[in-house]
Scaffold this active site. Sequence first.
Site, PDB file in Angstrom:
ATOM      1  N   GLY A 115     -15.717 -13.283   0.619  1.00  0.00           N
ATOM      2  CA  GLY A 115     -15.636 -11.941   0.045  1.00  0.00           C
ATOM      3  C   GLY A 115     -15.410 -11.971  -1.450  1.00  0.00           C
ATOM      4  O   GLY A 115     -14.436 -11.416  -1.958  1.00  0.00           O
ATOM      5  N   LYS A 143       0.798  -1.223   0.000  1.00  0.00           N
ATOM      6  CA  LYS A 143       0.000   0.000   0.000  1.00  0.00           C
ATOM      7  C   LYS A 143       0.834   1.278   0.000  1.00  0.00           C
ATOM      8  O   LYS A 143       0.368   2.328  -0.455  1.00  0.00           O
ATOM      9  CB  LYS A 143      -0.942   0.003   1.212  1.00  0.00           C
ATOM     10  CG  LYS A 143      -2.069  -1.012   1.153  1.00  0.00           C
ATOM     11  CD  LYS A 143      -3.150  -0.592   0.177  1.00  0.00           C
ATOM     12  CE  LYS A 143      -4.394  -1.453   0.327  1.00  0.00           C
ATOM     13  NZ  LYS A 143      -5.491  -0.982  -0.555  1.00  0.00           N
ATOM     14  N   ASP A 184     -16.799 -10.525  -4.036  1.00  0.00           N
ATOM     15  CA  ASP A 184     -17.522  -9.473  -4.757  1.00  0.00           C
ATOM     16  C   ASP A 184     -16.986  -9.255  -6.171  1.00  0.00           C
ATOM     17  O   ASP A 184     -17.757  -9.025  -7.103  1.00  0.00           O
ATOM     18  CB  ASP A 184     -17.476  -8.164  -3.970  1.00  0.00           C
ATOM     19  CG  ASP A 184     -16.060  -7.731  -3.641  1.00  0.00           C
ATOM     20  OD1 ASP A 184     -15.399  -8.428  -2.855  1.00  0.00           O
ATOM     21  OD2 ASP A 184     -15.607  -6.703  -4.169  1.00  0.00           O
ATOM     22  N   SER A 212      -8.844  -0.453   6.749  1.00  0.00           N
ATOM     23  CA  SER A 212      -8.803  -1.380   7.875  1.00  0.00           C
ATOM     24  C   SER A 212      -7.404  -1.515   8.445  1.00  0.00           C
ATOM     25  O   SER A 212      -7.212  -2.147   9.471  1.00  0.00           O
ATOM     26  CB  SER A 212      -9.315  -2.762   7.441  1.00  0.00           C
ATOM     27  OG  SER A 212      -8.443  -3.331   6.478  1.00  0.00           O
ATOM     28  N   SER A 223       1.190  -9.849  -0.523  1.00  0.00           N
ATOM     29  CA  SER A 223       0.852  -8.423  -0.466  1.00  0.00           C
ATOM     30  C   SER A 223       1.186  -7.734   0.851  1.00  0.00           C
ATOM     31  O   SER A 223       1.312  -6.508   0.886  1.00  0.00           O
ATOM     32  CB  SER A 223      -0.633  -8.216  -0.780  1.00  0.00           C
ATOM     33  OG  SER A 223      -1.446  -8.881   0.167  1.00  0.00           O
TER      34      SER A 223
END
Length: 332
Positions: free
Chosen positions: A222, A67, A224, A92, A318
């Site tokens: 999750g 990130k 989506d 989060s 990650s």
Amino acid sequence: MTQRTGPVRPGGDAPDLVTFDDVRDAARRLAGVAHRTPVLRSRTLDAAVGAEVHLKCENFQRVGAFKFRGAYNALSRLAPEQLARGVAAYSSGNHAQAVALAARELGSRAVIVMPEDAPQSKADATAGYGAEIVRYDRYTADRAALAYQLAEERGLALVPPYEHPHIIAGQGTAALELLEETGRLDALLAPVGGGGLMAGSATAATALAPGIRMIGVEPEAGDDTRRSLAAGHPVTIPVPRTIADGQAVDTPGALTFAINRRLLDSVVLVSDDEIRAAMRFAFERLKIVTEPSGASALAALLAGRVSPLPARIGVIISGGNIGPDRFAELLG
């Protein structure tokens, strides 16, 4: 791409395309600031999977996750007067830390909207970088709306976790570095939360290695992005309850989905138990610590979710932001 000097609503006036030139420009901006993280190999892993695997270890990135790449790329483009006013973000944990550190590096200040149940280690690290933390209930409140309102009230620039071209381009530098080191790969696996890492990685990888298979990985609870790709448009699911907190997203971003819909070949799913098994494998055999989201792409490979199996595979680990107590709890 235009410079953002005020609050930006996710999915608002951002361009609808991120190019390979944008990723290369981000790489130049990050040179000497972000770490060029290692690419690890393991004969044990190759034998377990039946392929040549190259692990891009973003758990060794600044703040312990990929990130930082997108956050610094985005913040470094803000006007000096906006940096003086400050920035806001919602996350989060990993994006929160990344924005907090990038703001500190650039002489700015950050206000972060974080869920009440965010891992304490991530909240402590975010505060440690000097950010102000505003808590919310992820199951009842709209985090983006809260952050946007806060940014408007205080005159802060909103830096979304994935729904912005500068964020996406910055994240794509991880795949750029990977392919520069390994040469051509047959496939690249990366975890999918909001979709920024995958969108940036796919932009870079498909430019450097036309024909490469781009495979996204989501937790079973999750999915989506997988559902959205099947439907042909973004869909919303209940807020996921999974150990992979970095992938507990209920809908993909409009910009990230537009890119991923064009460049992804497939999205595969992994269970929480398979993520735990991958975390254990990484710790015992590779001697690295991963957080659940960070291990999900490796989990897909170890669980046999990739078929047909390519000969040379890249996997993005990650992140590794997890406290020792939580790590022991998950693997105990």
